[in-house]
Design a protein around this motif. Sequence first.
Motif, short mmCIF file in Angstrom:
data_model
loop_
_atom_site.label_atom_id
_atom_site.label_comp_id
_atom_site.label_asym_id
_atom_site.label_seq_id
_atom_site.Cartn_x
_atom_site.Cartn_y
_atom_site.Cartn_z
N PRO A 38 65.82 94.23 -48.35
CA PRO A 38 66.64 95.17 -49.12
C PRO A 38 67.98 94.56 -49.48
N ALA A 39 68.67 95.18 -50.43
CA ALA A 39 69.90 94.61 -50.99
C ALA A 39 70.95 94.30 -49.92
N CYS B 198 63.63 85.39 -49.51
CA CYS B 198 64.47 86.40 -48.85
C CYS B 198 65.00 87.39 -49.87
N ARG B 199 65.33 86.91 -51.06
CA ARG B 199 65.83 87.80 -52.12
C ARG B 199 64.79 88.86 -52.47
N GLY C 294 72.93 93.82 -33.44
CA GLY C 294 72.26 94.87 -34.20
C GLY C 294 71.58 94.31 -35.44
N PHE C 295 72.25 93.38 -36.13
CA PHE C 295 71.65 92.79 -37.33
C PHE C 295 70.46 91.91 -36.96
N VAL C 296 70.58 91.15 -35.87
CA VAL C 296 69.46 90.33 -35.40
C VAL C 296 68.25 91.22 -35.07
N ALA C 297 68.52 92.34 -34.36
CA ALA C 297 67.44 93.27 -34.01
C ALA C 297 66.81 93.87 -35.27
N TYR C 298 67.64 94.16 -36.27
CA TYR C 298 67.12 94.71 -37.53
C TYR C 298 66.17 93.71 -38.20
N LEU C 299 66.58 92.43 -38.25
CA LEU C 299 65.73 91.41 -38.88
C LEU C 299 64.39 91.29 -38.16
N SER D 79 73.82 90.21 -46.79
CA SER D 79 74.28 89.76 -45.47
C SER D 79 73.71 88.39 -45.12
N LEU D 80 72.42 88.19 -45.40
CA LEU D 80 71.80 86.89 -45.13
C LEU D 80 72.44 85.80 -45.98
#
Length: 527
Positions: free
Chosen positions: A128-129, A123-124, A486-491, A134-135
Amino acid sequence: MSPVAEEEMEENALLASADDDEEEEKAFEVREKVVIGIPQEDGDTDASPAFSWRKLWLFTGPGFLMSIAFLDPGNLEGDLQAGAIAGDSLLWLLLWATVMGLMIQLLSARLGVATGRHLAELCRDEYPAAARVSLWLMAELALIGADIQEVIGSAIAIKILSNGFFPLWAGVLITAVDSFIFLFLENYGVRKLEAVFGVLIATMALSFAWMFADTHPDGRQLLLGVLVPRLSSKTIRQAVGVVGCIIMPHNVFLHSALVQSRNIDIKNKCRVQEALKYYSIESSLALFVSFIINLLVTTVFAKGFYGTKEAENIGLANAGQYLQEKYGGGVLPILYIWGIGLLAAGQSSTITGTYAGQFIMGGFLNLRMKKWMRAVITRSFAIVPTIVVALVFNTSESALDVLNEWLNVLQSLQIPFALIPLLFLVSKEQIMGVFKIGSVTKVIAWFVASLVMVINGYLVLDFFSNEVSGPWIGALFCTGVAIYLGFVAYLISFGARASWSDVSLLKSLPMLRRDEHRFASLITLHV
């Protein structure tokens, strides 16, 4: 500059690069890994080796450490509440939830074996940073929530076994010290630490089997509960809890790191296939044992409290006392049998929690520090809030149960942030090579992951619909939900784009090869 000086500079650059590689954070150093066998021992290194019981024994360990997350105090509380309120009717769901958990854990192991790196490290590199940070924060929150439950469970067991001499806060401190003592065993080899976990799992199995024998459950009802699906409107919340507590976010990260404790040549396809075969067998055996232990706990409380007025009030803190009042003594009072089993569950899960914390922090941040220092940092993240919890809730068992519900919700919220990266990474050929999962496995895996996420989403909405009131709190809750989704959708979109670019690259390879061949032909003609 002279040619000699240039050569010296190149040598220094290569040495510096090698040093950087050596300093890069690793789950296990080469000297720490268990040696499975000499590559040439089977003659042809490209041939698939025959099954070996000795090799299965050498591979045995990571799966049982992983299975501890299926037996932690939070799971035991879910088991006893499901048994007390729903009787044996949810045993079939416990079975299938364990099967779903096994599938997710096998994907995690596959990722670690095939790449030689664990989920946090990948994941690292892949995200992106901002997404990476966030993860990491989500993984740490999930770990802290699980740790509080595990440490409180151990503290409750210590209070039971000391007849109340040690209050909860003292039990928390004892558990913290015990975790470091057990982790100290790692200095003597990972196999020693795995042996300690084997003893703790055996202690749980023996304790809960003893309770099972003392309560004399109905074997016919037990078998019907496992084989015949039943679900009523009164037991939906318990059913959601049974499925929701099986997948632990930190455990997905943990298993992908634990499988690297064996010395496997990841460049050799047959060796990787061999490792995956043995890890699959070992993980299946480990989760079968965990299923049996969870079944024993559920059945004991179903026999003793299903349909009684106490059923709605039973929690981790008072379960032992209810058992004592119901079944009394014997050679060893059932209260202490419960305390021993709970202590084994709490101690083992706090150690694996510390282990997971080291891998998560080291993987996401690439921290180059001593393992004991990382253990102190990750342990402190959980111990400090747990002591506060123990002091505040020391005299209120009902408040502890409410806290446990909040912690379950916290971990449920974090599940997508472990499962979505895992599923995209194991599907990506650039990372997995020939070991990427196929289309059928991908569909099944996404179905299972979606089902788990939807079920946990239901748990969260059901909880907050009862807890949230007032326009301002409601607006704040809706804002939080929007950011979360929104973050789930981004992932999901990020993974989909990465997968599409992977496919496009693979499709373009034949064309590139044709262009190279055409270019080479032109050069030949020109010459």
